[in-house]
Write a protein that holds these residues in place. Structure first.
Motif, short mmCIF file in Angstrom:
data_model
loop_
_atom_site.label_atom_id
_atom_site.label_comp_id
_atom_site.label_asym_id
_atom_site.label_seq_id
_atom_site.Cartn_x
_atom_site.Cartn_y
_atom_site.Cartn_z
N SER A 1 0.83 -1.21 0.00
CA SER A 1 0.00 0.00 0.00
C SER A 1 0.86 1.25 0.00
O SER A 1 0.57 2.22 -0.72
CB SER A 1 -0.92 -0.01 1.23
OG SER A 1 -1.76 -1.14 1.22
N ARG A 2 1.92 1.21 0.78
CA ARG A 2 2.82 2.37 0.84
C ARG A 2 3.48 2.62 -0.51
O ARG A 2 3.56 3.76 -0.99
CB ARG A 2 3.88 2.13 1.91
CG ARG A 2 4.82 3.30 2.13
CD ARG A 2 5.71 3.05 3.31
NE ARG A 2 6.64 1.96 3.07
CZ ARG A 2 7.37 1.38 4.02
NH1 ARG A 2 7.23 1.78 5.28
NH2 ARG A 2 8.21 0.41 3.73
N ASN A 3 3.93 1.56 -1.15
CA ASN A 3 4.57 1.71 -2.44
C ASN A 3 3.60 2.18 -3.52
O ASN A 3 3.97 2.93 -4.43
CB ASN A 3 5.21 0.39 -2.86
CG ASN A 3 6.41 0.04 -2.00
OD1 ASN A 3 7.00 0.91 -1.37
ND2 ASN A 3 6.75 -1.23 -1.94
N LEU A 4 2.34 1.73 -3.42
CA LEU A 4 1.33 2.21 -4.36
C LEU A 4 1.10 3.71 -4.21
O LEU A 4 0.96 4.44 -5.19
CB LEU A 4 0.01 1.45 -4.15
CG LEU A 4 -0.05 0.02 -4.66
CD1 LEU A 4 -1.33 -0.66 -4.21
CD2 LEU A 4 0.05 -0.02 -6.19
N ILE A 5 1.08 4.18 -2.96
CA ILE A 5 0.91 5.62 -2.72
C ILE A 5 2.08 6.40 -3.31
O ILE A 5 1.91 7.42 -3.98
CB ILE A 5 0.78 5.90 -1.21
CG1 ILE A 5 -0.53 5.31 -0.68
CG2 ILE A 5 0.83 7.40 -0.94
CD1 ILE A 5 -0.67 5.39 0.82
N PHE A 6 3.30 5.89 -3.08
CA PHE A 6 4.48 6.56 -3.63
C PHE A 6 4.42 6.60 -5.16
O PHE A 6 4.83 7.58 -5.78
CB PHE A 6 5.75 5.82 -3.20
CG PHE A 6 6.13 6.05 -1.77
CD1 PHE A 6 5.74 7.19 -1.10
CD2 PHE A 6 6.88 5.11 -1.09
CE1 PHE A 6 6.09 7.40 0.22
CE2 PHE A 6 7.24 5.31 0.22
CZ PHE A 6 6.84 6.45 0.89
N GLY A 7 3.92 5.51 -5.76
CA GLY A 7 3.91 5.43 -7.21
C GLY A 7 2.88 6.32 -7.87
O GLY A 7 3.14 6.92 -8.93
N LEU B 1 13.07 8.98 -6.12
CA LEU B 1 14.22 8.61 -5.31
C LEU B 1 13.81 8.17 -3.92
O LEU B 1 14.31 7.17 -3.40
CB LEU B 1 15.18 9.81 -5.21
CG LEU B 1 16.44 9.59 -4.36
CD1 LEU B 1 17.27 8.46 -4.93
CD2 LEU B 1 17.24 10.87 -4.28
N VAL B 2 12.87 8.91 -3.31
CA VAL B 2 12.39 8.52 -1.99
C VAL B 2 11.73 7.15 -2.04
O VAL B 2 11.98 6.28 -1.20
CB VAL B 2 11.41 9.57 -1.44
CG1 VAL B 2 10.73 9.07 -0.17
CG2 VAL B 2 12.13 10.88 -1.16
N ALA B 3 10.86 6.96 -3.03
CA ALA B 3 10.15 5.68 -3.14
C ALA B 3 11.12 4.52 -3.38
O ALA B 3 10.99 3.44 -2.80
CB ALA B 3 9.13 5.75 -4.28
N PHE B 4 12.10 4.75 -4.25
CA PHE B 4 13.07 3.70 -4.54
C PHE B 4 13.89 3.37 -3.31
O PHE B 4 14.17 2.20 -3.03
CB PHE B 4 13.99 4.13 -5.68
CG PHE B 4 14.98 3.09 -6.09
CD1 PHE B 4 14.57 2.01 -6.87
CD2 PHE B 4 16.30 3.17 -5.71
CE1 PHE B 4 15.46 1.04 -7.25
CE2 PHE B 4 17.21 2.20 -6.09
CZ PHE B 4 16.78 1.14 -6.86
N THR B 5 14.27 4.40 -2.53
CA THR B 5 15.04 4.16 -1.31
C THR B 5 14.25 3.34 -0.32
O THR B 5 14.76 2.40 0.29
CB THR B 5 15.45 5.51 -0.68
OG1 THR B 5 16.19 6.27 -1.62
CG2 THR B 5 16.31 5.28 0.56
N VAL B 6 12.98 3.71 -0.12
CA VAL B 6 12.14 2.97 0.80
C VAL B 6 11.97 1.52 0.32
O VAL B 6 12.07 0.57 1.11
CB VAL B 6 10.76 3.63 0.96
CG1 VAL B 6 9.82 2.74 1.75
CG2 VAL B 6 10.91 4.97 1.65
N ALA B 7 11.73 1.35 -0.98
CA ALA B 7 11.52 0.02 -1.52
C ALA B 7 12.74 -0.87 -1.32
O ALA B 7 12.62 -2.03 -0.93
CB ALA B 7 11.17 0.09 -3.01
N CYS B 8 13.93 -0.32 -1.57
CA CYS B 8 15.15 -1.12 -1.49
C CYS B 8 15.57 -1.38 -0.05
O CYS B 8 15.98 -2.48 0.29
CB CYS B 8 16.29 -0.43 -2.25
SG CYS B 8 16.07 -0.45 -4.04
N CYS B 9 15.47 -0.34 0.80
CA CYS B 9 15.99 -0.45 2.16
C CYS B 9 14.98 -1.03 3.14
O CYS B 9 15.37 -1.48 4.21
CB CYS B 9 16.44 0.92 2.65
SG CYS B 9 17.82 1.61 1.72
N ALA B 10 13.70 -0.98 2.80
CA ALA B 10 12.68 -1.48 3.72
C ALA B 10 12.00 -2.72 3.19
O ALA B 10 12.06 -3.79 3.81
CB ALA B 10 11.65 -0.38 3.98
N THR B 11 11.38 -2.62 2.03
CA THR B 11 10.63 -3.76 1.49
C THR B 11 11.52 -4.94 1.18
O THR B 11 11.14 -6.09 1.41
CB THR B 11 9.87 -3.33 0.22
OG1 THR B 11 9.14 -2.15 0.51
CG2 THR B 11 8.92 -4.41 -0.23
#
Length: 209
Positions: A112-118, A197-207
């Motif tokens: 859900s978080r990644n969908l919001i970022f996208g 960049l924010v979304a990619f960072t969250v995706a790589c470092c968290a998801t």
């Protein structure tokens, strides 16, 4: 393994899929893609790119989200009823194995978080501060929820995600509170890239952890 890779890169996949819909307006009244300024809205090339983007979002992103929802909702229900779905659970274990037992649903939170970022750059293409504000509050709410629930099995991963979300929350907040940056045209025109960049960072470092 394939599902895990797609899940970790979901935010990036969404951002690539919505790229044709993120436009920048020109003083002459026309518009072109932010990611490809030479492709103008309404042109033959843009129309085809949009068709391909819709197919990509439907098949790849929509398919992964549907599998995630099915895995988190239906597999636990089937297990509680005593059905033999071990093979299905093993196929979808990437949605579960990173999290504590009671937090089995946390992959849906990440999705859900990644969908919001996208979709944020698409919904608010002309409002960079709105984009950054949404990213800030999503990061902040994720940080608070994570700090309270500690959903990952590994304490190290929990600490890493806390640091990452904390840094992103402070970073986006500091930019929002900086009036000089808000007044710069480069800041406004480039915020979709910052969102990516924010979304990619969250995706790589968290998801992906």
């Amino acid at each position: 393994g394939t599902l895990l890779i797609f899940s970790a890169l979901l935010s990036g996949l969404i951002l690539r899929g919505v790229a044709p819909f993120v436009l920048i307006r020109h003083p002459t009244g026309g518009a072109s893609m932010v990611s490809a300024p030479g492709v103008f809205a309404g042109s033959f090339e843009h129309d085809w790119v949009m068709v391909l983007a819709v197919v990509f979002l439907t098949v790849v992103v929509g398919g992964l989200v549907a599998v995630n929802i099915f895995a988190v909702v239906e597999i636990p229900r089937a297990l509680r009823k005593g059905h033999d779905v071990a093979w299905l659970f093993e196929s979808c274990r990437c949605f579960f194995f990173r999290f504590r037992g009671k937090m089995f649903f946390w992959s849906l939170v990440h999705t859900s978080r990644n969908l919001i970022f996208g979709v944020t750059p698409v919904l608010f293409p002309a409002s960079p501060r709105v984009q950054l504000g949404i990213l800030h509050w999503v990061c902040l709410s994720s940080l608070v929820a994570h700090a309270i629930l500690q959903p990952f099995r590994s304490p190290v991963v929990n600490r890493v995600e806390t640091v990452v979300l904390g840094a992103l929350t402070l970073g986006t907040g500091s930019v929002l509170l900086n009036p000089k940056l808000a007044a710069q045209s480069e800041y406004s025109d480039g915020l979709s890239q910052a969102s990516a960049l924010v979304a990619f960072t969250v995706a790589c470092c968290a998801t992906a952890l």
